[in-house]
Design an enzyme around this catalytic site. Structure first.
Site, PDB file in Angstrom:
ATOM      1  N   LYS A  90      -5.646  -3.017   2.371  1.00 42.56           N
ATOM      2  CA  LYS A  90      -5.473  -4.347   1.511  1.00 42.56           C
ATOM      3  C   LYS A  90      -6.588  -4.636   0.902  1.00 42.56           C
ATOM      4  O   LYS A  90      -7.870  -4.548   1.590  1.00 42.56           O
ATOM      5  CB  LYS A  90      -5.383  -5.481   2.409  1.00 42.56           C
ATOM      6  CG  LYS A  90      -4.028  -6.314   1.927  1.00 42.56           C
ATOM      7  CD  LYS A  90      -3.942  -7.667   2.658  1.00 42.56           C
ATOM      8  CE  LYS A  90      -2.703  -8.498   2.484  1.00 42.56           C
ATOM      9  NZ  LYS A  90      -2.826  -9.899   3.140  1.00 42.56           N
TER      10      LYS A  90
HETATM   11  C1  E4P Z   1      -0.575 -11.895   2.079  1.00 39.19           C
HETATM   12  O1  E4P Z   1      -0.324 -10.575   2.377  1.00 39.19           O
HETATM   13  C2  E4P Z   1      -1.130 -12.836   2.496  1.00 39.19           C
HETATM   14  O2  E4P Z   1      -1.671 -12.510   3.626  1.00 39.19           O
HETATM   15  C3  E4P Z   1      -0.573 -14.430   2.309  1.00 39.19           C
HETATM   16  O3  E4P Z   1       0.887 -14.207   2.055  1.00 39.19           O
HETATM   17  C4  E4P Z   1      -1.393 -15.426   2.074  1.00 39.19           C
HETATM   18  O4  E4P Z   1      -0.812 -16.651   2.174  1.00 39.19           O
HETATM   19  P1  E4P Z   1      -1.352 -18.080   2.158  1.00 39.19           P
HETATM   20  O5  E4P Z   1      -1.277 -18.561   0.804  1.00 39.19           O
HETATM   21  O6  E4P Z   1      -0.194 -18.772   2.831  1.00 39.19           O
HETATM   22  O7  E4P Z   1      -2.449 -18.148   2.842  1.00 39.19           O
END
Ligand code: E4P
Length: 214
Positions: A83
């Site tokens: 990522k």
């Molecule tokens: C995506 O891969 C992220 O880990 C995640 O969806 C972030 O979401 P949040 O806005 O609830 O932190």
């Protein structure tokens, strides 16, 4: 639509995996910190539970560091993808990592144009954040639908992951937009299962079944 769980908690992952509906897992530095662990050891443990893509976030600020870290993370298990947060350095790193067969999940996507650039660089996944856009008064699901339509219109080997999901309606909107994957928090997955009329129906059928035995 493939379903990923958005957590680094092993108990939650094991439970949802046992339902037979889990296709993959996304983690991020905040989710890893909540579990008081580190990314390499946690994604290794997740890979022992789930047979599907697992996102592990690289934290280096420059493309050289991202490439180095990406290679190390990908070497942990064949199902691990790297990522990277949307920025110019990440685009450069994505080009290199994808040419080596290492999948990249470009995260923190808030516009279709960002997703387009990530796909052009070779990202295997792009993750538009719905909930965080809603938080600032924009329509996250509109941005997601536009992103899906653009990615589908061209010959990219890229799947869109609906991310930052806050409730079952976000999942419904992602599925209605033809989104390829949704990464869903544990509590939202639980909410998706139940309906009061289902519970009522089950209770009635059990009561009638018991009566019919008498
Ligand atoms: C995506 O891969 C992220 O880990 C995640 O969806 C972030 O979401 P949040 O806005 O609830 O932190």
């Amino acid at each position: 639509m493939k379903i990923f769980i958005d957590t680094a908690n092993l108990d939650m992952i094991e439970e949802i995996n046992s339902w037979g509906i889990l296709d993959g897992v996304t983690t991020n530095p905040s989710l890893i910190a909540k579990e008081k662990t580190d990314t390499p050891s946690r994604v290794k443990a997740i890979a022992a539970i789930v047979d599907g893509p697992i996102s592990a976030e690289a934290m280096s600020p420059d493309s050289e560091g991202m490439i180095r870290e990406g290679r190390e993370l990908a070497a942990i298990h064949p199902n691990i993808n790297v990522k990277l947060p949307m920025c110019i350095e990440s685009l450069k790193a994505t080009k290199v990592l994808s040419s080596e067969g290492i999948d990249v999940n470009m995260t923190l996507i808030f516009t279709p144009n960002q997703a387009l650039l990530a796909a052009k660089a070779g990202a295997r996944y792009v993750s538009p954040f719905i909930g965080r856009l809603d938080d600032i008064g924009s329509y996250g699901s509109d941005m997601l639908a536009q992103t899906v339509s653009i990615i589908d219109d061209y010959d990219f080997d890229t799947e869109v992951i609906a991310a930052s999901i806050r409730g079952p309606v976000h999942v419904l909107e992602a599925a209605s937009a033809g989104c390829h994957i949704a990464t869903i928090p544990y509590d939202v997955l639980k909410k998706m299962v139940s309906h009061p009329k289902t519970d009522e129906g089950i209770r009635t059928f059990i009561a009638d079944f018991e009566k019919s035995k008498k």
